[in-house]
Write a protein that holds these residues in place. Structure first.
Motif, short mmCIF file in Angstrom:
data_model
loop_
_atom_site.label_atom_id
_atom_site.label_comp_id
_atom_site.label_asym_id
_atom_site.label_seq_id
_atom_site.Cartn_x
_atom_site.Cartn_y
_atom_site.Cartn_z
N ALA A 1 0.83 -1.21 0.00
CA ALA A 1 0.00 0.00 0.00
C ALA A 1 0.87 1.25 0.00
N LEU A 2 1.86 1.30 0.88
CA LEU A 2 2.73 2.47 0.97
C LEU A 2 3.54 2.64 -0.30
N ALA A 3 4.07 1.55 -0.83
CA ALA A 3 4.90 1.64 -2.03
C ALA A 3 4.09 2.13 -3.23
N ALA A 4 2.81 1.72 -3.29
CA ALA A 4 1.98 2.08 -4.44
C ALA A 4 1.38 3.48 -4.32
N PHE B 1 10.41 9.35 3.77
CA PHE B 1 9.77 8.43 2.83
C PHE B 1 8.72 9.16 2.01
N LEU B 2 7.93 10.02 2.66
CA LEU B 2 6.90 10.76 1.94
C LEU B 2 7.48 11.84 1.04
N GLU B 3 8.65 12.36 1.39
CA GLU B 3 9.32 13.35 0.54
C GLU B 3 9.83 12.70 -0.74
N CYS B 4 10.13 11.42 -0.68
CA CYS B 4 10.60 10.71 -1.87
C CYS B 4 9.44 10.45 -2.82
N ALA B 5 9.75 10.37 -4.10
CA ALA B 5 8.72 10.14 -5.12
C ALA B 5 9.00 8.82 -5.82
N GLY B 6 7.93 8.14 -6.20
CA GLY B 6 8.09 6.91 -6.95
C GLY B 6 8.76 7.16 -8.28
N VAL B 7 9.59 6.22 -8.69
CA VAL B 7 10.27 6.32 -9.98
C VAL B 7 9.28 5.86 -11.05
N SER C 1 12.66 7.78 -4.74
CA SER C 1 13.90 8.55 -4.67
C SER C 1 13.63 9.96 -4.19
N HIS C 2 14.57 10.50 -3.40
CA HIS C 2 14.42 11.85 -2.86
C HIS C 2 14.80 12.87 -3.92
N PRO C 3 14.03 13.96 -4.07
CA PRO C 3 14.34 14.95 -5.11
C PRO C 3 15.58 15.79 -4.82
N GLY C 4 16.00 15.87 -3.55
CA GLY C 4 17.11 16.76 -3.22
C GLY C 4 18.29 16.11 -2.54
N ARG C 5 18.17 14.83 -2.18
CA ARG C 5 19.25 14.15 -1.47
C ARG C 5 19.47 12.77 -2.06
N ASP C 6 20.65 12.23 -1.80
CA ASP C 6 20.99 10.89 -2.30
C ASP C 6 20.41 9.84 -1.36
N VAL C 7 19.08 9.73 -1.38
CA VAL C 7 18.35 8.81 -0.51
C VAL C 7 17.27 8.12 -1.33
N HIS C 8 17.14 6.81 -1.11
CA HIS C 8 16.14 6.02 -1.83
C HIS C 8 15.51 5.01 -0.86
N TYR C 9 14.27 4.65 -1.15
CA TYR C 9 13.58 3.59 -0.41
C TYR C 9 13.17 2.50 -1.39
N LEU C 10 13.58 1.29 -1.10
CA LEU C 10 13.29 0.15 -1.96
C LEU C 10 12.36 -0.79 -1.22
N THR C 11 11.23 -1.10 -1.84
CA THR C 11 10.28 -2.06 -1.30
C THR C 11 10.27 -3.27 -2.21
N VAL C 12 10.50 -4.44 -1.64
CA VAL C 12 10.54 -5.70 -2.38
C VAL C 12 9.42 -6.58 -1.83
N LEU C 13 8.50 -6.97 -2.70
CA LEU C 13 7.31 -7.73 -2.31
C LEU C 13 7.38 -9.11 -2.94
N VAL C 14 7.73 -10.10 -2.15
CA VAL C 14 8.02 -11.44 -2.65
C VAL C 14 6.72 -12.19 -2.90
N LEU D 1 13.77 -1.15 2.54
CA LEU D 1 15.16 -0.78 2.77
C LEU D 1 15.35 0.71 2.54
N ARG D 2 16.15 1.32 3.39
CA ARG D 2 16.59 2.69 3.14
C ARG D 2 18.00 2.63 2.59
N LEU D 3 18.20 3.27 1.43
CA LEU D 3 19.50 3.33 0.78
C LEU D 3 19.95 4.78 0.77
N ALA D 4 21.17 5.03 1.23
CA ALA D 4 21.66 6.41 1.27
C ALA D 4 23.16 6.44 1.09
N GLY D 5 23.63 7.34 0.23
CA GLY D 5 25.07 7.50 0.04
C GLY D 5 25.77 6.25 -0.43
#
Length: 654
Positions: free
Chosen positions: A360-363, A424-430, A562-575, A604-608
């Motif tokens: 739900a959050l990822a979508a 997480f909310l500041e980041c936008a879906g790719v 992905s964050h619009p202003g920082r090198d930060v990403h959130y990856l959701t993997v749904l098995v 997962l939070r990915l940064a730097g």
């Protein structure tokens, strides 16, 4: 705590937050244990906000007496005392006064005395055949009242006003309201022919026609009819013209908006108001799309529920879930975390609910709810004579107040988003591609079936194409979208058909002139909404299929934000159920390899260039799957010490 809702996001004391909540049906439990269960929700689950329905039939069983909110007639009715306990324990509350709530309560929470079968002065809700729409309590079906019928509307308004004046007026823990339930009577996903053909419903339909067309002469000109009075215009049948069917779909959207407006206004509160739509069924996708138009609701916030199946193993359920999450920004207000006997045995394990909350959050959802956080027992039979306790059967906190194996999983999610939710909310879906809804076609398709223009079928086909390629996408309402919003996407796929609003055609033509590609699923329109010649939409050639799937190996859905202003990403993997082995995902930092249980998931939070905090589900007891949950990035592995979940929050493993 001051809460606002901006564009579907809960803003708490000025800070956007992922809204993480848990439901506690106080009315099903002994008041003597309320405080203990609320402490467990706070301390074991890490939840700060509780949701609870206020069943009308529970608090006002008799028409001749005022609602009891203090427990004067029964201790379990002391909702004011319940809210005081929440306040004392530092918990905030989203109150849900209905007037219809479902929640497995008899007659959906309505008191028996508002049933048209019991009181002929109350107008029944009618379907296209003229038969009353009924709420099924076991084998007994009781007629539902027409929401806009004068007698019922008066009684419902009195109930909601009493809640506002007696329960919500004093300063306390309630920070928001939810009105209605999954449409009006858990009816948001029903066919357009299911309601409302009552006199009050048809009267509202004709009022809307007057507002849309201005005069009967304009209506007749567009429709090719010769009515002499608005009273002659009836709801369309399957043989009606395309525009008449589109009108009935538009009526449903404005009818739902009107009921929401009237009920919310009756409460008389300045608190934010939310609703929880049930997702579409597969056959009634067009009916749902025609009816559910959050753009018409003003300040009322869109939200949705689950109750549609296990998405990790059912393709239809997954599509319905994603479409509901993408329709508009807002929280998932009911995720099944406790019902394995009533719905599906897969919910016996936390992996199923964990997967769906993250999906739900990822979508696109802005929060999720644990429904219910606590198992209860001991309710009065007049409240619910069908369910056998505990309710539900496998909640994170059981009926004795003991934390179950689900509790640490809920706590991990709550802690992860308490720490990272704002970012997480500041980041936008790719997303490079979007689907543009043209909702007049949804109303037509709902009444015409597979013949004629469609909206739901092209949307589902688009969803499947994107899912097959492992790509995310956006959903836009073309009648309420700007050129600036369209410009964010490489392509916009739209349903084709004989007509399309002139303004929409102009919008899409401007998008193509600016370099975008409009892909039309069907014929390009040749006339506008008044049937005047208009052929501004020229379909584009599909772009080269150059977008690489992020999924390198394994069977999973993945979403990257992905964050619009920082090198930060959130990856959701749904098995997916049935997957064996690791999942490989292409990310900005190289390949991320995730090992998680079948039907499980990971965030997962990915940064730097490095792995940050993460939660990975390694156990799914329902599927007899236990793996050593792990994540690997560029040769660096973080893993559990044996078969089990992997949790790292704040740089520390749980």
């Amino acid at each position: 705590m001051i809460i606002e809702v901006r564009d579907g996001v809960a803003v708490v004391d000025g800070v956007p937050r992922v809204l993480v909540t848990a439901d506690y049906p106080y009315y099903r439990d002994d008041p003597a244990v309320w405080a203990d269960r609320l402490r467990s929700v706070r301390d074991e689950l890490g939840i700060e906000v509780v949701t609870c329905y206020l069943p009308w039939r529970h608090h006002q069983p008799d028409p001749g007496t005022a609602p009891d909110f203090t427990g004067a007639t029964h201790p379990a009715r002391n909702v004011i005392g319940f809210l005081a306990l929440c306040h004392e324990l530092g918990l905030r509350v989203i109150a849900k006064p209905g007037p219809f709530i479902h929640a497995e309560v008899s007659y959906g929470g309505l008191p028996d005395w508002v049933c048209p079968d019991a009181d002929p002065s109350i107008e029944p809700l009618l379907d296209a055949s003229g038969s009353p729409s009924r709420w099924m309590d076991g084998s007994v079906g009781r007629a539902l009242p027409a929401p806009l019928g004068a007698a019922f509307l008066t009684r419902a308004t009195q109930w909601l006003s009493a809640v506002g004046k007696e329960v919500l007026a004093a300063e306390g823990p309630v920070i928001a309201l939810q009105i209605a339930n999954e449409g009006i009577y858990t009816s948001g996903a029903l066919p357009l022919t299911a309601y409302d053909y009552s006199p009050s419903g048809v009267s509202f339909f004709r009022d809307r026609l007057r507002a849309w067309y201005g005069g009967l002469e304009a209506y007749n000109r567009v429709h090719g009819t010769s009515y002499g009075d608005w009273a002659g215009v009836e709801p369309p049948t399957g043989t009606a013209g395309l525009l008449a069917k589109a009108d009935w779909g538009r009526f449903h959207a404005e009818y739902l908006a009107e009921v929401y407006r009237v009920w919310a206004q009756a409460v008389g509160s300045d608190l934010p108001v939310m609703v929880n739509l049930n997702p579409p069924t597969v056959p009634e996708l067009d009916d749902w799309l025609a009816r559910v138009r959050p753009e018409l609701w003003g300040d009322i916030c869109y939200g949705f529920t689950n109750w549609m199946g296990v998405v990790s193993q059912d393709r239809d359920s997954q599509a319905r879930y994603v479409i509901a999450a993408k329709r508009a920004p807002g929280p998932n207000l009911e995720e099944n975390w406790g019902f394995s006997q009533l719905y599906h045995p897969a919910y016996i394990d936390a992996a199923t609910s964990f997967h769906q909350s993250l999906l739900a959050l990822a979508a696109g959802a802005t929060g999720f709810n644990i429904y219910t956080g606590v198992a209860t027992s001991g309710w009065a039979p007049e409240l619910d004579a069908a369910q056998v306790g505990p309710y539900p059967d496998c909640a994170p906190i059981d009926a004795n107040g003991t934390a179950t194996g689900k509790a640490p999983v809920v706590r991990a999610l709550a802690d992860f988003f308490a720490r990272h939710g704002t970012e997480f909310l500041e980041c936008a879906g790719v997303t490079d591609d979007a689907f543009g809804l043209y909702l007049p076609y949804a109303g037509i398709a709902a009444l015409s079936g597979p013949e004629g223009p469609q909206c739901g079928r092209p949307l589902r086909a688009f969803h499947e194409r994107m899912r097959a390629r492992g790509l995310d996408y956006a959903v836009l309402d073309l009648e309420n979208t700007t050129l600036e919003e369209l410009a964010a996407y490489r392509t916009v796929t739209v349903p084709g058909g004989p007509f399309m609003h002139r303004r929409v055609q102009q919008l899409l033509a401007g998008y193509t002139e600016a370099g975008g590609r409009v892909l039309v699923d069907g014929p390009a329109p040749t006339v506008d909404e008044t049937m005047a010649p208009c052929a501004l939409l020229t379909p584009s050639a599909p772009p080269p299929d150059s977008a690489e799937s992020p999924i390198l190996y394994g069977d999973a859905d993945v979403f990257l934000r992905s964050h619009p202003g920082r090198d930060v990403h959130y990856l959701t993997v749904l098995v997916q159920t049935g997957n064996e082995g690791p999942i490989g995902v292409r990310t900005p930092y190289g390949t991320v390899e995730v090992v998680a249980a079948e039907g499980g998931a990971a965030v997962l939070r990915l940064a730097g260039g490095e792995l940050g905090d993460l939660v990975v589900k390694g156990i799914n007891a329902y599927l007899s799957c236990a793996v050593e949950a792990s994540v690997r990035l560029n040769g660096v592995r973080v893993g559990a010490s044996g078969p089990g979940d992997l949790i790292r929050i704040g740089g520390t493993r749980a």
